[in-house]
Design a protein around this motif. Structure first.
Motif, PDB file in Angstrom:
ATOM      1  N   GLN A  72     -13.685 -59.812 -47.885  1.00  0.00           N
ATOM      2  CA  GLN A  72     -14.187 -60.610 -46.762  1.00  0.00           C
ATOM      3  C   GLN A  72     -14.706 -61.966 -47.222  1.00  0.00           C
ATOM      4  O   GLN A  72     -14.368 -62.480 -48.241  1.00  0.00           O
ATOM      5  N   MET A 101     -23.325 -50.254 -55.737  1.00  0.00           N
ATOM      6  CA  MET A 101     -23.057 -50.276 -54.290  1.00  0.00           C
ATOM      7  C   MET A 101     -24.037 -51.222 -53.590  1.00  0.00           C
ATOM      8  O   MET A 101     -23.669 -51.987 -52.703  1.00  0.00           O
ATOM      9  N   GLN A 102     -25.287 -51.185 -54.015  1.00  0.00           N
ATOM     10  CA  GLN A 102     -26.276 -52.068 -53.384  1.00  0.00           C
ATOM     11  C   GLN A 102     -26.024 -53.530 -53.727  1.00  0.00           C
ATOM     12  O   GLN A 102     -26.265 -54.413 -52.908  1.00  0.00           O
ATOM     13  N   ALA A 135     -23.401 -54.534 -51.382  1.00  0.00           N
ATOM     14  CA  ALA A 135     -23.913 -54.668 -50.016  1.00  0.00           C
ATOM     15  C   ALA A 135     -24.738 -55.944 -49.846  1.00  0.00           C
ATOM     16  O   ALA A 135     -24.772 -56.522 -48.756  1.00  0.00           O
ATOM     17  N   VAL A 163     -23.244 -58.725 -48.091  1.00  0.00           N
ATOM     18  CA  VAL A 163     -23.317 -58.746 -46.629  1.00  0.00           C
ATOM     19  C   VAL A 163     -24.714 -59.172 -46.173  1.00  0.00           C
ATOM     20  O   VAL A 163     -24.881 -60.117 -45.409  1.00  0.00           O
ATOM     21  N   TYR A 164     -25.730 -58.484 -46.656  1.00  0.00           N
ATOM     22  CA  TYR A 164     -27.096 -58.724 -46.168  1.00  0.00           C
ATOM     23  C   TYR A 164     -27.582 -60.146 -46.470  1.00  0.00           C
ATOM     24  O   TYR A 164     -28.280 -60.749 -45.669  1.00  0.00           O
ATOM     25  N   ARG A 222     -26.090 -62.865 -46.444  1.00  0.00           N
ATOM     26  CA  ARG A 222     -25.572 -63.904 -45.538  1.00  0.00           C
ATOM     27  C   ARG A 222     -26.431 -64.047 -44.298  1.00  0.00           C
ATOM     28  O   ARG A 222     -26.324 -65.023 -43.561  1.00  0.00           O
ATOM     29  N   ASP A 223     -27.289 -63.052 -44.049  1.00  0.00           N
ATOM     30  CA  ASP A 223     -28.190 -63.118 -42.898  1.00  0.00           C
ATOM     31  C   ASP A 223     -29.439 -63.937 -43.212  1.00  0.00           C
ATOM     32  O   ASP A 223     -30.263 -64.166 -42.343  1.00  0.00           O
TER      33      ASP A 223
END
Lengths: 436, 449
Positions: B22, B375-376, B379, B382-383, B385-386
């Motif tokens: 992504q 894994m974190q 992740a 993703v997080y 980008r907020d």
């Protein structure tokens, strides 16, 4: 699926800036309501839930039960112990937060879209079927007791607990939500189960979700997450009249810098004068460098690093308070300046220019708060908890702007009571005597 | 040191940034350099019409001359005292009148100033920040009053808090030669003597575009930012006399150190251990990546190895953790600590801690635990980008501490590539008591528990 969806488009305009968030009201097939902001550009969702009552629902003699319960939800469920639960949470890269405060209990979560169902199911197990094993209870109790002992030696905790005891009589607000060493030591597993059933009830929860999720998906999620919770809960406490008297309380403590909290009766959001009071507080001592207190106590005299006043709009009490810390030999002067400023603004009010600046600041800063999925979810849950309408963000700045100079100065005269202030000072203040 | 709020020194989570499919965090980032040497990073997020501007100076407390500890932080306070164009107090007043918030913070390696405003207010923020880069007015009155403020700040943060005093003492013992052993806020006796001349000297030496990084995050495009940055910052001449950033380095450490700190206000004793450790270096981040994983494996919440052994199995501790500050210009710290369970002595807690560290090295890395951490890391792609303000902090700090944009962007992949053997090798190398300080924080109301 969804009984109805009511989209409300909110145009938040800060100068030329224009933020839009679409808040939808969603009701699940099982009848659970939530507010939703869809934001599909990043593949995760922030979920926030707030259960009204919180630690105020502790039963007589069981102070600290809700707080301890909130720390035990993630300590095991079904055949998973605390470590298994943490590993499962980590493996999903989800994160859950559980916290109790004096008016509510919050449960928040964020989880990836790619494993949403598993992440929500794990969260469900912690809320609906926690184990509360004796082993976990003993372990978390030790952590809580350690915190209670630390607070007993922390000047600012000592100051606020003394102030609360003076202000709130026999209301739960008068004592710390963590409980005392004795009350916590005596709590049993049954007490924790009772606390859970008293607090975590599905008809007292406010919910918001922000992120990569549709109304239909959210409806399903809510039913599976919360459907098994009971309804009802313990009765909410009564509104408390402050038992504060004017004066100065000194708690002797060996520390180089005295900690001070003070307060008088305040007013809540339901009060027609609230926005005038809110602007007034911003000018008097609200946060920024622009406040009169910051200017007089810090910038002009160098008496402190920080001085603030605030309107504490709690569910069952309203306080207008403040805090400052100054060296023991300078704290008397700080308190004197604070009293003078409290009296000056009550008597003479504020200027048109001050009012205008405060309006610009508050209305400009408001839309900037809506920043990030987790933050927005938290704001939306707070709005529901406070019974605000779904279109509140669109009208809030108008309410700020509608306050007139005449109104704010009337509120200053009527609502600020310099002669009613109670100061609590923790330290070894020089030249300051207790006044009862 | 945050100027306004009681929050500790800036810490940056190790678990930040991109790696997978992504859109990645790196896709949001553009960087360039102005003609005068000022570095610029733009992080785009068009979801809301908000922008954060940060200007980072590559000058912190560890760049101070001997004898004037706290001058970097004092100057940070004084930077709000006004220029000819924006008089005393006008900076923050102007930000507030535009609906924004502003603040600043100082650390060992940098000093940073930031504002958060509606995106169309960016030009005004740049105008003011560029103005105070070279036009600050200082006078004796401002010095005198603001010196009282920083002394009150020290009282609040440090002298009123036995844990902070303990941390100050252990850190001083950790560094034999480097200025990292001196507190950012300064030693009180030196703070009391800080003067106008010292503040001006520090300002003139370090506050220049060729010693600064501008980070702009939010609803902006790189082209707009480039144009504005040229207009406001590009006209400021570089400082040709900017000194090389050479600071006293640590010699080889040869002896275990112990700090026993007693204070009547200590309600909860604990034992800490910090080890001198390598930091992330330009084009050389692998050793640090292994230490990030080590800290997570040992101290990562409820499922960390130390908690498993000391809290769950032996019930000897109430709480344990491990930490590692990966981003630092010079030698950094790796640390562990344990809060003993009721009735357990600090000596026994320390012994259990040492046993656990030894058994971790002997047992080797649990592959499932390592996979959960990776894994974190994925992740966080993703997080993060907020939270572009958080990304702005991360870029600004790393770029002020010897790393480049390409180092920052390579980091998540380097973390993913860490193997169990790398972690054990790093543990063997770093967890050496000759490089360590063991600290006991205890009440002086009793001798030992």
């Amino acid at each position: 699926m969804i009984r109805f969806v009511l989209p409300v488009v909110l145009a938040l305009s800060a100068f030329q800036a224009h933020a839009e968030i679409k808040i939808q009201q969603v009701t699940s097939p099982g009848g659970i309501s939530a507010w939703l902001v869809e934001e599909h550009s990043i593949p995760f969702t922030a979920l926030d839930m707030r259960f009204a009552g919180g630690a105020a629902l502790d039963e007589a003699g069981k102070r600290g039960a809700t707080y301890l319960m909130s720390g035990l939800l993630e300590e095991g469920t079904g055949d998973m112990d605390a470590r298994d639960f943490a590993k499962a949470e980590d493996a999903l890269a989800a994160s859950y937060g559980y916290s109790a405060n004096s008016d509510s209990m919050s449960i928040s979560a964020r989880f990836l879209s790619e494993n949403r169902d598993e992440a929500v199911d794990l969260l469900r197990r912690s809320i609906v079927e926690p184990t509360f094993s004796e082993d976990a209870i003993a372990r978390v109790k030790d952590q809580v007791l350690s915190g209670i002992r630390a607070d007993a030696e922390d000047p600012s905790s000592i100051a606020s607990s003394k102030f609360d005891a003076l202000a709130y009589g026999d209301h739960p607000y008068a004592t710390a939500i963590e409980g005392t060493e004795d009350s916590v030591a005596a709590l049993t597993r049954d007490d924790l189960m009772t606390a859970k059933n008293n607090v975590l009830v599905k008809d007292r929860v406010s919910i918001a979700a922000v992120g990569d999720i549709t109304p239909e998906q959210l409806g399903t999620l809510l039913d599976s997450l919360l459907g098994a919770l009971p309804t009802g809960g313990a009765p909410l406490p009564q509104t408390v009249d402050l038992s504060l008297t004017p004066g100065v309380t000194i708690v002797p403590y060996d520390t180089p810098q005295a900690q001070v909290v003070w307060g008088q009766k305040g007013l809540g959001m339901e009060d027609p004068d609230f926005f005038a009071a809110y602007l007034l507080n911003t000018i008097l001592g609200g946060g920024g460098f622009e406040s009169r207190l910051m200017h007089e106590v810090r910038e002009k005299r160098g008496l402190t690093y920080g001085v603030y006043s605030y309107l504490a709009d709690r569910d069952f009490a309203d306080l207008w308070g403040g805090s400052v810390a100054s060296a023991n030999d300078r704290v008397a002067e700080s308190i004197s300046v604070i009293r003078d400023e409290w009296a000056r603004i009550a008597k003479d009010g504020v200027t048109e220019e001050e009012l205008d600046s405060a309006k610009k600041y508050l209305t400009g800063a408001y839309p900037l708060r809506f920043d990030g999925n987790g933050t927005i979810a938290s704001i939306l849950v707070g709005m529901q908890h406070d019974n605000m309408p779904i279109d509140y963000p669109a009208t809030r700045n108008d309410k700020v702007n509608a306050v007139t100079l005449e109104e704010i100065n009337r509120v200053a005269r009527e609502r600020l009571h310099p002669d009613q202030l109670r100061f609590v000072v923790v330290g070894k203040p020089v030249g300051l005597d207790p006044v009862n | 040191m945050l100027r306004r709020f009681a929050v500790g020194a800036l810490t940056l989570t190790a678990l930040t940034t991109p790696a997978i499919a992504q859109q990645t965090v790196s896709d949001l980032v553009t960087d360039f350099t102005l003609d005068n040497g000022m570095q610029v990073v733009v992080i785009e997020d068009h979801r809301a019409p908000v922008v954060v501007q940060m200007v980072w100076y590559r000058a912190g407390s560890a760049d101070e001359k001997p004898g004037v500890s706290g001058i970097a932080h004092f100057l940070e306070h004084l930077m709000f005292k006004g220029t000819d164009s924006f008089g005393p107090g006008k900076f923050s007043a102007t930000v507030a009148a535009n609906g924004g918030t502003d603040n600043a913070f100082t650390n060992y390696d940098f000093t940073a100033y930031h504002q958060r405003v509606a995106a169309d207010r960016l030009p005004l923020m740049m105008e003011m920040e560029a103005d105070r880069m070279t036009h600050l007015n200082l006078d004796e009155d401002a010095i005198k009053t603001e010196r009282q403020v920083i002394l009150e700040e020290r009282s609040m943060r440090t002298d009123s808090n036995p844990q902070a005093l303990f941390g100050e003492q252990t850190r001083a013992a950790q560094y034999l030669n480097h200025h990292y052993g001196i507190p950012v806020i300064g030693w009180r006796h030196e703070m009391e003597q800080l003067n106008l001349q010292e503040a001006e000297d520090f300002y003139k030496m370090y506050y220049a575009p060729n010693n600064a990084t501008l980070v702009v995050a939010g609803d902006v495009t790189p082209d707009e930012v480039h144009k504005l940055a040229d207009q406001y910052y590009g006209v400021i001449p570089a400082n040709p006399d900017l000194p090389d950033r050479v600071r006293p380095q640590e010699p080889e450490q040869r002896a275990e150190r112990r700090v026993i700190f007693k204070d009547a206000r200590v309600a909860q004793p604990y034992v800490s251990r910090t080890y001198l450790a390598p930091e992330r270096d330009h084009d050389d981040q692998k050793p640090a990546a292994a230490l990030v994983m080590l800290a997570q494996l040992l101290g990562g919440g409820q499922s960390g190895y130390l908690t498993d052994k000391l809290v769950f199995e032996k019930k000897i501790a109430t709480y344990t953790s491990a930490f590692y500050n990966d981003t630092s210009l010079d030698d950094t710290n790796f640390g562990v600590y344990a809060v003993p369970a009721p009735g357990v002595s600090l000596e026994d807690a320390e012994a259990a801690l040492d046993d656990a560290l030894a058994s971790f090295i002997k047992d080797g890395v649990d592959p499932a635990a390592l996979e959960r951490i990776k894994m974190q890391v994925r992740a966080s792609q993703v997080y993060d980008r907020d939270d572009v303000a958080g990304l702005a902090q991360m870029y600004g700090a790393a770029l002020s501490q010897g790393l480049t944009v390409s180092d920052i962007q390579a980091w998540p992949e380097i973390l993913q590539e860490v193997q169990p053997d790398d972690i054990i090798a790093a543990a063997k190398q770093v967890l050496n008591k000759d490089h360590a300080v063991t600290g006991y924080l205890m009440s002086d109301k009793e001798v030992t528990q």
